[in-house]
Design a protein around this motif. Sequence first.
Motif, PDB file in Angstrom:
ATOM      1  N   PRO A 155     -54.266  36.073  73.314  1.00 35.82           N
ATOM      2  CA  PRO A 155     -55.107  36.234  72.115  1.00 35.82           C
ATOM      3  C   PRO A 155     -55.874  37.553  72.115  1.00 35.82           C
ATOM      4  CG  PRO A 155     -55.313  34.017  72.997  1.00 35.82           C
ATOM      5  CD  PRO A 155     -54.563  34.800  74.012  1.00 35.82           C
ATOM      6  N   TRP A 156     -55.983  38.149  70.957  1.00 35.81           N
ATOM      7  CA  TRP A 156     -56.718  39.404  70.794  1.00 35.81           C
ATOM      8  C   TRP A 156     -58.148  39.292  71.278  1.00 35.81           C
ATOM      9  CZ3 TRP A 156     -56.144  44.458  69.620  1.00 35.81           C
ATOM     10  CH2 TRP A 156     -57.281  45.162  69.215  1.00 35.81           C
ATOM     11  N   PHE A 163     -49.476  46.464  70.821  1.00 30.88           N
ATOM     12  CA  PHE A 163     -48.495  47.344  71.462  1.00 30.88           C
ATOM     13  C   PHE A 163     -49.178  48.522  72.164  1.00 30.88           C
ATOM     14  CE2 PHE A 163     -45.350  45.550  68.317  1.00 30.88           C
ATOM     15  CZ  PHE A 163     -44.556  44.931  69.277  1.00 30.88           C
ATOM     16  N   TRP A 164     -50.172  49.115  71.520  1.00 25.91           N
ATOM     17  CA  TRP A 164     -50.867  50.280  72.067  1.00 25.91           C
ATOM     18  C   TRP A 164     -51.552  49.936  73.391  1.00 25.91           C
ATOM     19  CZ3 TRP A 164     -51.618  55.453  70.746  1.00 25.91           C
ATOM     20  CH2 TRP A 164     -52.690  56.109  71.369  1.00 25.91           C
ATOM     21  N   ASN A 165     -52.360  48.877  73.374  1.00 25.39           N
ATOM     22  CA  ASN A 165     -53.115  48.518  74.579  1.00 25.39           C
ATOM     23  C   ASN A 165     -52.218  48.017  75.708  1.00 25.39           C
ATOM     24  OD1 ASN A 165     -55.558  49.219  73.431  1.00 25.39           O
ATOM     25  ND2 ASN A 165     -55.974  47.158  72.659  1.00 25.39           N
ATOM     26  N   ILE A 166     -51.216  47.229  75.335  1.00 30.65           N
ATOM     27  CA  ILE A 166     -50.303  46.724  76.366  1.00 30.65           C
ATOM     28  C   ILE A 166     -49.558  47.874  77.026  1.00 30.65           C
ATOM     29  CG2 ILE A 166     -48.232  45.341  76.769  1.00 30.65           C
ATOM     30  CD1 ILE A 166     -49.210  43.491  74.496  1.00 30.65           C
ATOM     31  N   SER A 167     -49.093  48.815  76.241  1.00 35.05           N
ATOM     32  CA  SER A 167     -48.379  49.972  76.778  1.00 35.05           C
ATOM     33  C   SER A 167     -49.238  50.773  77.741  1.00 35.05           C
ATOM     34  CB  SER A 167     -47.907  50.873  75.632  1.00 35.05           C
ATOM     35  OG  SER A 167     -47.234  52.004  76.129  1.00 35.05           O
ATOM     36  N   GLY A 168     -50.540  50.798  77.505  1.00 34.75           N
ATOM     37  CA  GLY A 168     -51.434  51.589  78.345  1.00 34.75           C
ATOM     38  C   GLY A 168     -51.770  50.961  79.675  1.00 34.75           C
ATOM     39  N   ARG A 169     -51.417  49.709  79.881  1.00 36.16           N
ATOM     40  CA  ARG A 169     -51.745  49.061  81.138  1.00 36.16           C
ATOM     41  C   ARG A 169     -50.859  49.605  82.261  1.00 36.16           C
ATOM     42  NH1 ARG A 169     -52.437  43.494  77.878  1.00 36.16           N
ATOM     43  NH2 ARG A 169     -54.505  44.027  77.059  1.00 36.16           N
ATOM     44  N   PRO A 170     -51.429  49.784  83.459  1.00 37.68           N
ATOM     45  CA  PRO A 170     -50.712  50.429  84.561  1.00 37.68           C
ATOM     46  C   PRO A 170     -49.369  49.793  84.882  1.00 37.68           C
ATOM     47  CG  PRO A 170     -53.031  50.216  85.096  1.00 37.68           C
ATOM     48  CD  PRO A 170     -52.817  49.447  83.826  1.00 37.68           C
ATOM     49  N   TYR A 171     -49.289  48.482  84.823  1.00 36.74           N
ATOM     50  CA  TYR A 171     -48.063  47.785  85.186  1.00 36.74           C
ATOM     51  C   TYR A 171     -47.034  47.774  84.052  1.00 36.74           C
ATOM     52  CZ  TYR A 171     -50.791  44.159  82.824  1.00 36.74           C
ATOM     53  OH  TYR A 171     -51.565  43.474  81.921  1.00 36.74           O
ATOM     54  N   ILE A 172     -47.410  48.273  82.869  1.00 32.69           N
ATOM     55  CA  ILE A 172     -46.457  48.394  81.762  1.00 32.69           C
ATOM     56  C   ILE A 172     -45.936  49.832  81.759  1.00 32.69           C
ATOM     57  CG2 ILE A 172     -46.034  48.069  79.299  1.00 32.69           C
ATOM     58  CD1 ILE A 172     -46.661  45.499  80.784  1.00 32.69           C
ATOM     59  N   TYR A 173     -46.619  50.736  81.034  1.00 29.01           N
ATOM     60  CA  TYR A 173     -46.196  52.146  81.040  1.00 29.01           C
ATOM     61  C   TYR A 173     -47.303  53.104  81.473  1.00 29.01           C
ATOM     62  CZ  TYR A 173     -42.096  50.514  78.444  1.00 29.01           C
ATOM     63  OH  TYR A 173     -40.956  49.851  78.059  1.00 29.01           O
ATOM     64  N   ASP A 195     -44.088  45.943  60.614  1.00 26.15           N
ATOM     65  CA  ASP A 195     -45.533  46.067  60.846  1.00 26.15           C
ATOM     66  C   ASP A 195     -45.827  45.866  62.333  1.00 26.15           C
ATOM     67  OD1 ASP A 195     -48.242  46.132  60.866  1.00 26.15           O
ATOM     68  OD2 ASP A 195     -48.531  44.348  59.599  1.00 26.15           O
ATOM     69  N   PRO A 196     -45.926  46.935  63.094  1.00 30.18           N
ATOM     70  CA  PRO A 196     -46.179  46.815  64.536  1.00 30.18           C
ATOM     71  C   PRO A 196     -47.598  46.337  64.867  1.00 30.18           C
ATOM     72  CG  PRO A 196     -46.250  49.109  63.894  1.00 30.18           C
ATOM     73  CD  PRO A 196     -45.778  48.349  62.690  1.00 30.18           C
ATOM     74  N   ASN A 197     -48.463  46.248  63.850  1.00 28.54           N
ATOM     75  CA  ASN A 197     -49.838  45.835  64.112  1.00 28.54           C
ATOM     76  C   ASN A 197     -49.987  44.326  64.253  1.00 28.54           C
ATOM     77  OD1 ASN A 197     -51.087  48.485  63.922  1.00 28.54           O
ATOM     78  ND2 ASN A 197     -50.515  48.402  61.755  1.00 28.54           N
ATOM     79  N   LEU A 198     -48.951  43.564  63.909  1.00 27.65           N
ATOM     80  CA  LEU A 198     -49.060  42.120  63.938  1.00 27.65           C
ATOM     81  C   LEU A 198     -48.144  41.531  65.010  1.00 27.65           C
ATOM     82  CD1 LEU A 198     -50.211  39.511  62.777  1.00 27.65           C
ATOM     83  CD2 LEU A 198     -48.340  39.528  61.096  1.00 27.65           C
ATOM     84  N   ILE A 199     -48.751  41.130  66.107  1.00 26.26           N
ATOM     85  CA  ILE A 199     -48.025  40.389  67.152  1.00 26.26           C
ATOM     86  C   ILE A 199     -48.808  39.117  67.416  1.00 26.26           C
ATOM     87  CG2 ILE A 199     -46.975  42.424  68.199  1.00 26.26           C
ATOM     88  CD1 ILE A 199     -49.072  42.330  70.383  1.00 26.26           C
ATOM     89  N   LEU A 200     -48.131  38.060  67.793  1.00 24.73           N
ATOM     90  CA  LEU A 200     -48.769  36.760  67.933  1.00 24.73           C
ATOM     91  C   LEU A 200     -48.884  36.335  69.391  1.00 24.73           C
ATOM     92  CD1 LEU A 200     -46.954  34.830  65.055  1.00 24.73           C
ATOM     93  CD2 LEU A 200     -49.185  35.999  64.990  1.00 24.73           C
ATOM     94  N   PRO A 201     -49.979  35.661  69.735  1.00 24.88           N
ATOM     95  CA  PRO A 201     -50.134  35.121  71.092  1.00 24.88           C
ATOM     96  C   PRO A 201     -48.969  34.193  71.433  1.00 24.88           C
ATOM     97  CG  PRO A 201     -52.204  34.998  69.909  1.00 24.88           C
ATOM     98  CD  PRO A 201     -51.167  35.369  68.888  1.00 24.88           C
ATOM     99  N   GLY A 202     -48.548  34.234  72.695  1.00 24.39           N
ATOM    100  CA  GLY A 202     -47.445  33.407  73.156  1.00 24.39           C
ATOM    101  C   GLY A 202     -46.100  34.094  73.065  1.00 24.39           C
ATOM    102  N   MET A 203     -46.029  35.217  72.366  1.00 24.51           N
ATOM    103  CA  MET A 203     -44.768  35.956  72.247  1.00 24.51           C
ATOM    104  C   MET A 203     -44.355  36.517  73.618  1.00 24.51           C
ATOM    105  SD  MET A 203     -44.203  39.538  70.182  1.00 24.51           S
ATOM    106  CE  MET A 203     -42.809  40.591  70.526  1.00 24.51           C
ATOM    107  N   LYS A 204     -43.085  36.330  73.967  1.00 24.90           N
ATOM    108  CA  LYS A 204     -42.561  36.879  75.217  1.00 24.90           C
ATOM    109  C   LYS A 204     -42.023  38.271  74.925  1.00 24.90           C
ATOM    110  CE  LYS A 204     -39.531  35.726  79.120  1.00 24.90           C
ATOM    111  NZ  LYS A 204     -38.538  34.755  79.666  1.00 24.90           N
ATOM    112  N   MET A 205     -42.794  39.279  75.319  1.00 23.95           N
ATOM    113  CA  MET A 205     -42.465  40.658  74.992  1.00 23.95           C
ATOM    114  C   MET A 205     -41.589  41.300  76.057  1.00 23.95           C
ATOM    115  SD  MET A 205     -45.144  43.806  74.286  1.00 23.95           S
ATOM    116  CE  MET A 205     -45.893  42.943  72.905  1.00 23.95           C
ATOM    117  N   LYS A 206     -40.499  41.875  75.626  1.00 22.38           N
ATOM    118  CA  LYS A 206     -39.599  42.596  76.522  1.00 22.38           C
ATOM    119  C   LYS A 206     -40.178  43.964  76.844  1.00 22.38           C
ATOM    120  CE  LYS A 206     -35.542  43.926  78.376  1.00 22.38           C
ATOM    121  NZ  LYS A 206     -34.976  43.377  79.615  1.00 22.38           N
TER     122      LYS A 206
END
Length: 232
Positions: A155-156, A163-173, A195-206
Amino acid sequence: MKKVVSIIAALLFAGSLVFAASYTDNTYQKLADEYTKQAEAAMNAGQYDKSVELAQKAAENAALSKSYIDMMLARRNADTEMLKAKNKIAWAESISADKNFPMAYSAAKDKYASAETAYGSEDYAAAADYAKQSVSALDGVSKITPLPEYYIVRPWSETKDCFWNISGRPYIYNNPLLWENLYQANKSNIPRPDDPNLILPGMKMKIPSLAGEIREGVYDPSKDYDPYDATR
């Protein structure tokens, strides 16, 4: 006469040399010892020419014994070094070094193959040297936890997942600017693909591999991951 006796004494000394106790019980050394006894007996009997001949045979066999002992010691050393290399390679394989450190692993395997070739040719010094190089090739290898291949969106309100914040995490990119790689790999699974701004909790992101890095499993917050490094 003194000169003859001196020659015999020198030859007898050469024939009685003892090398590497564990390998002295060889045919050459036994012959050297036997010729030495016979030469001493001939000299004591005044048979100087015969004594010189026997002493020369003792020295020749002593030299052959030394060569044999040197070879056996070199082979034993090669055996020791090659076993170290074999065990180090097995350890490297157990921690997936062939995937995580492919260049170091390949170098170690190549050097070990060269060690086996040299050993087969009875060049034991070279075999030991190649084996040491095989071990050295793995000096920088260590056990690492593979980066995650998937991430479960949270959850936000809890994590500010996007996408922006997840990408910035050390274990991602380790870099938010690389967020589009996540978006392109997962756009078909979001509510509005455009619309890349809308992602939902529980989504399994590749999480696509960008630099050939090994990624396995789903992100586990209880694990310690090394930061993503595109240059590694």
